[in-house]
Design an enzyme around this catalytic site. Sequence first.
Site, PDB file in Angstrom:
ATOM      1  N   SER A 175       0.802  -1.226   0.000  1.00 47.94           N
ATOM      2  CA  SER A 175       0.000   0.000   0.000  1.00 47.94           C
ATOM      3  C   SER A 175       0.832   1.271   0.000  1.00 47.94           C
ATOM      4  O   SER A 175       0.359   2.304  -0.459  1.00 47.94           O
ATOM      5  CB  SER A 175      -0.974  -0.005   1.178  1.00 47.94           C
ATOM      6  OG  SER A 175      -0.324  -0.338   2.370  1.00 47.94           O
TER       7      SER A 175
ATOM      8  N   HIS B 132      -5.457  -3.165  -2.859  1.00 51.44           N
ATOM      9  CA  HIS B 132      -5.103  -2.216  -3.921  1.00 51.44           C
ATOM     10  C   HIS B 132      -5.100  -2.848  -5.317  1.00 51.44           C
ATOM     11  O   HIS B 132      -4.747  -2.190  -6.289  1.00 51.44           O
ATOM     12  CB  HIS B 132      -3.739  -1.582  -3.632  1.00 51.44           C
ATOM     13  CG  HIS B 132      -3.734  -0.860  -2.328  1.00 51.44           C
ATOM     14  ND1 HIS B 132      -4.205   0.417  -2.178  1.00 51.44           N
ATOM     15  CD2 HIS B 132      -3.352  -1.260  -1.085  1.00 51.44           C
ATOM     16  CE1 HIS B 132      -4.103   0.784  -0.914  1.00 51.44           C
ATOM     17  NE2 HIS B 132      -3.597  -0.216  -0.227  1.00 51.44           N
TER      18      HIS B 132
ATOM     19  N   LYS C  97     -12.045   1.010  -1.934  1.00 47.29           N
ATOM     20  CA  LYS C  97     -10.987   1.601  -2.748  1.00 47.29           C
ATOM     21  C   LYS C  97     -11.447   1.632  -4.213  1.00 47.29           C
ATOM     22  O   LYS C  97     -12.316   2.412  -4.537  1.00 47.29           O
ATOM     23  CB  LYS C  97      -9.679   0.860  -2.485  1.00 47.29           C
ATOM     24  CG  LYS C  97      -9.207   1.188  -1.058  1.00 47.29           C
ATOM     25  CD  LYS C  97      -8.046   0.431  -0.537  1.00 47.29           C
ATOM     26  CE  LYS C  97      -7.757   0.935   0.883  1.00 47.29           C
ATOM     27  NZ  LYS C  97      -6.868   0.085   1.640  1.00 47.29           N
TER      28      LYS C  97
HETATM   29  C1  LIG Z   1      -6.906  -0.065   3.138  1.00 50.20           C
HETATM   30  C2  LIG Z   1      -6.294  -1.388   3.437  1.00 50.20           C
HETATM   31  C3  LIG Z   1      -6.887  -2.286   4.321  1.00 50.20           C
HETATM   32  C4  LIG Z   1      -8.064  -1.902   5.155  1.00 50.20           C
HETATM   33  O1  LIG Z   1      -9.215  -1.846   4.430  1.00 50.20           O
HETATM   34  P1  LIG Z   1     -10.397  -0.931   4.961  1.00 50.20           P
HETATM   35  O2  LIG Z   1     -11.590  -1.395   4.230  1.00 50.20           O
HETATM   36  O3  LIG Z   1     -10.016   0.471   4.660  1.00 50.20           O
HETATM   37  O4  LIG Z   1     -10.483  -1.166   6.440  1.00 50.20           O
HETATM   38  C5  LIG Z   1      -6.337  -3.532   4.453  1.00 50.20           C
HETATM   39  N1  LIG Z   1      -5.221  -3.886   3.776  1.00 50.20           N
HETATM   40  C6  LIG Z   1      -4.603  -3.026   2.952  1.00 50.20           C
HETATM   41  C7  LIG Z   1      -3.384  -3.471   2.241  1.00 50.20           C
HETATM   42  C8  LIG Z   1      -5.104  -1.751   2.764  1.00 50.20           C
HETATM   43  O5  LIG Z   1      -4.485  -0.900   1.973  1.00 50.20           O
END
Ligand SMILES: *Cc1c(COP(=O)(O)O)cnc(C)c1O
Length: 393
Positions: A183, A211, A242
């Site tokens: 990330s 992602h 996302k």
């Molecule tokens: C954003 C993210 C999460 C968490 O997801 P949310 O739905 O925002 O709680 C988990 N793992 C990774 C790699 C992320 O980037």
Amino acid sequence: MLLLDTLTQGLVDLEARGLTRRRRIADTACAAHMTVDGRDIVGFASNDYLGLAAHPALVAAQAEGAQRYGAGSGGSHLLGGHSRAHAKLEDDLAAFAGGFVDAPRALSFCTGYMANLATLTALAGRDATLFSDALNHASLIDGARLSRADVQIYPHGDAEALAAMLDACDSPVKVIVTDSVFSMDGDIAPLAALLALAEQHGAWLVVDDAHGFGVLGPQGRGALAHAALRSPHLVYVCTLGKAAGVAGAAVIAHETVIEWLVQRARPYIFTTAAAPAVAHAVSASLTLIASSEGDARRAHLAALIERTRAILERTPWQPVDSMTAVQPLIIGENEATLALAAKLDAAGLWVPAIRPPTVPVGTSRLRISLSAGHSFDDLARLEAAFDRLGETA
Ligand SMILES: *Cc1c(COP(=O)(O)O)cnc(C)c1O
């Protein structure tokens, strides 16, 4: 009061180390162009990779879902909160992204954070060893801690080092866990090599595709489809806030794994289900992601990624070799990173400064997140700003 003084001192210490975080208030919907704290800016901070967060079809679907199912779920999934919208979303997700396993089933969650806690705690108990990439997301780190398994950290992306650690391990249960796209770096894990090790050692491979889902692979089916992997050892976590533009997450795996989570995963059981309207909107998002409009958005995003790589190459700072929408520029020190972010902000460009503990000490960075909602004009503004900043660096 002594208790408050301790916290105040802690906050002063954070400020002195350049680690204070500030929240900005978005006055408009998440989009490439938005109003934040009352100012019009170009945003490079969101994870809305396909530019769907404010898409009219998803807004309409969420409104329709609320009309049909109400504003809230009213309970946990096991005690009354599991609606037809959740059940349909799970079927849709299993069909869309479950091609990596026979008899796929999906389980929906309110957030990716909870999906990761649930998966790791349910698969890895006290008798397990959990192998975790050094740059894994905080939610995987926390899930590993909560699991009470023996946790071994392998060097980032290093399948050879992991192989040696697996060889030396005699735990009855082994779980390998990795981000697909990291990330804060944007690079992709060596998933095929990790899966080969998982199969060789009888381990689970948990892949967090926060992602990659919606972006990677044919029709955006995610990192496992992108790498054309297939195995009952795979447990896939995707997030829906996302690229999918809404909220929530899901775990997809063989139906037996999912049934185990339903029965045993405390972060699944002891929380109120997401609003059904949210699940309804995510189902609409999956349709969009898989459509020709989704293909067009992914193609535009790919062109933006290429252009951004060229822009970052020409700065005096250090880009990361990333082929994804996450394009980091490593500056180093916290204060220098914050100063650059402030200058970009003054130019109407919101590029967040990422500092420890999110990234290792000394690798503070600007993180440019691209979205299919961006235009090449937006990148031209970014380029002009970096040109100016680079001259004075
Ligand atoms: C954003 C993210 C999460 C968490 O997801 P949310 O739905 O925002 O709680 C988990 N793992 C990774 C790699 C992320 O980037």
